[in-house]
Write an enzyme that holds these catalytic residues in place. Sequence first.
Site, short mmCIF file in Angstrom:
data_model
loop_
_atom_site.label_atom_id
_atom_site.label_comp_id
_atom_site.label_asym_id
_atom_site.label_seq_id
_atom_site.Cartn_x
_atom_site.Cartn_y
_atom_site.Cartn_z
N GLY A 1 -65.12 26.45 6.61
CA GLY A 1 -66.37 26.07 6.99
C GLY A 1 -66.79 25.66 8.65
N ASP A 2 -65.47 24.92 8.61
CA ASP A 2 -65.50 24.00 10.18
C ASP A 2 -65.08 25.09 10.91
OD1 ASP A 2 -66.43 22.09 8.49
OD2 ASP A 2 -64.28 21.24 8.17
N1 LIG Z 1 -61.72 33.72 0.05
C1 LIG Z 1 -61.80 34.05 1.36
N2 LIG Z 1 -61.66 35.04 1.82
C2 LIG Z 1 -61.80 35.58 3.17
N3 LIG Z 1 -62.73 34.59 3.96
C3 LIG Z 1 -62.87 33.50 3.33
C4 LIG Z 1 -62.60 33.03 2.22
N4 LIG Z 1 -63.27 31.79 1.88
C5 LIG Z 1 -63.61 31.45 3.17
N5 LIG Z 1 -63.87 32.49 3.99
C6 LIG Z 1 -64.23 32.68 5.49
O1 LIG Z 1 -64.77 31.15 5.86
C7 LIG Z 1 -66.10 31.13 6.08
C8 LIG Z 1 -66.66 29.78 5.49
O2 LIG Z 1 -66.32 29.73 4.20
P1 LIG Z 1 -67.27 28.83 3.13
O3 LIG Z 1 -66.25 28.70 2.01
O4 LIG Z 1 -68.62 29.71 2.82
O5 LIG Z 1 -67.59 27.62 3.89
P2 LIG Z 1 -67.57 26.02 3.54
O6 LIG Z 1 -66.19 25.68 3.71
O7 LIG Z 1 -68.51 25.40 4.48
O8 LIG Z 1 -67.94 25.88 2.13
C9 LIG Z 1 -66.66 32.49 5.06
O9 LIG Z 1 -67.75 32.78 5.70
C10 LIG Z 1 -65.54 33.46 5.31
O10 LIG Z 1 -65.58 33.97 6.62
O1 LIG Z 2 -68.22 14.76 4.79
P1 LIG Z 2 -67.98 15.70 3.40
O2 LIG Z 2 -69.17 16.52 3.26
O3 LIG Z 2 -67.52 14.68 2.54
O4 LIG Z 2 -66.60 16.79 3.73
C1 LIG Z 2 -65.46 16.25 4.20
C2 LIG Z 2 -64.38 17.19 3.75
O5 LIG Z 2 -64.92 18.48 4.46
C3 LIG Z 2 -63.84 18.89 5.13
O6 LIG Z 2 -64.03 18.59 6.61
C4 LIG Z 2 -63.78 20.48 4.81
O7 LIG Z 2 -64.82 21.12 5.24
P2 LIG Z 2 -65.11 22.62 4.99
O8 LIG Z 2 -64.11 23.03 3.90
O9 LIG Z 2 -66.62 22.74 4.38
O10 LIG Z 2 -65.00 23.24 6.29
C5 LIG Z 2 -62.54 18.38 4.71
O11 LIG Z 2 -61.58 18.09 6.03
C6 LIG Z 2 -63.04 16.90 4.40
O12 LIG Z 2 -62.22 16.37 3.22
#
Ligand SMILES: Nc1ncnc2c1ncn2[C@@H]1O[C@H](COP(=O)(O)OP(=O)(O)O)[C@@H](O)[C@H]1O
Ligand SMILES: O=P(O)(O)OC[C@H]1O[C@](O)(COP(=O)(O)O)[C@@H](O)[C@@H]1O
Length: 307
Positions: free
Chosen positions: A250-251
């Site tokens: 997500g980041d």
């Molecule tokens: N299993 C996956 N396969 C392909 N792309 C992924 C997958 N997981 C995450 N991504 C990519 O990363 C983006 C952010 O992932 P997501 O898991 O929705 O965000 P977060 O880490 O904030 O929960 C998705 O919109 C997609 O583009």
């Molecule tokens: O501040 P929060 O919500 O506890 O999240 C921290 C965690 O999120 C992350 O930045 C990962 O975030 P994403 O998977 O949503 O991109 C990790 O590096 C960290 O451990």
Amino acid sequence: MIYTLTCNPSLDYIMKVHDFSPTAVNRTADANLIAGGKGINVAVMLSHFDVPVTALGFVAGFTGDEIMRQLRQWGCTEDFIRVEDGLSRINVKVKSDAEFEINGAGPRLNATDVDRLFAQLDTLTADDYLVVSGSIPAGLPVTLYSDILSRLTPRGVRCIVDATGSLLNETLPHRPLLVKPNHHELEELLDRPLPDIAHLLDGAKELQQRGARHVLISRAGDGALLLTDDGRAYTASAPHGIVRNSVGAGDSMVAGFLAGLRNDGDIESAFRLAVAAGSASAFDDWLAPKDAVCRLLTQIEISTVAL
Ligand SMILES: Nc1ncnc2c1ncn2[C@@H]1O[C@H](COP(=O)(O)OP(=O)(O)O)[C@@H](O)[C@H]1O
Ligand SMILES: O=P(O)(O)OC[C@H]1O[C@](O)(COP(=O)(O)O)[C@@H](O)[C@@H]1O
């Protein structure tokens, strides 16, 4: 300049465990302790795109020293505030048949720490972007992000918010340039299931009615949905690949979107870059390098959605 704010950075202890069992002694097949936290990840990913960025936030204790050491080693510009008490947290990420995470609380901060942060943020101008993301440590008010936006948006600083619950909701009246909840975070915020694109789009519109400008909803392996501030909506497919570590996907997406906006301002290409960056990081052991992101660009299908 782009600034990122990580109030609660972490050392992410990423462990690969074969056949994890919650009732047995498990042993790691592989483990890494990597500096993280949402804003730090965005900063690292932006630097992979050669976009100038400064990482801001708070660090404490020997874990904070290690976070700073790693940032310096990666060549990231930072201006973190060191607090005297407590420890920056260690977040546990277990990769087995499924992935699960335990994120720590972080050190307790106080009003003086916030004043130091505001003094830094008061130097930002209309040329700057600020990414505020992640949870906040104990001792800070849930209005922290909205207090920051209410201070900075009147001065023209473009703010991006990646946070959950009230922390996100309170910022919306201050017109953040972009918010990026994932599918589940949006369901939680709106307190209803959003089972398909039509419902997600309604949810995105609701965030816009509350004040957000662009709304980007990430959907892990199902791609993403974008509602732009001028009322266009797009979905993107995610490329197929083997997920190695989705921490930071997500980041990476937020960083890709910002890097795209800075390129030529074209929203559709920024959206494509965002999805490619998210997926490339999910397919990598860590935050993906630029060439891995670029290789995925052509595999993403963007479709317009009728409003
Ligand atoms: N299993 C996956 N396969 C392909 N792309 C992924 C997958 N997981 C995450 N991504 C990519 O990363 C983006 C952010 O992932 P997501 O898991 O929705 O965000 P977060 O880490 O904030 O929960 C998705 O919109 C997609 O583009
Ligand atoms: O501040 P929060 O919500 O506890 O999240 C921290 C965690 O999120 C992350 O930045 C990962 O975030 P994403 O998977 O949503 O991109 C990790 O590096 C960290 O451990």
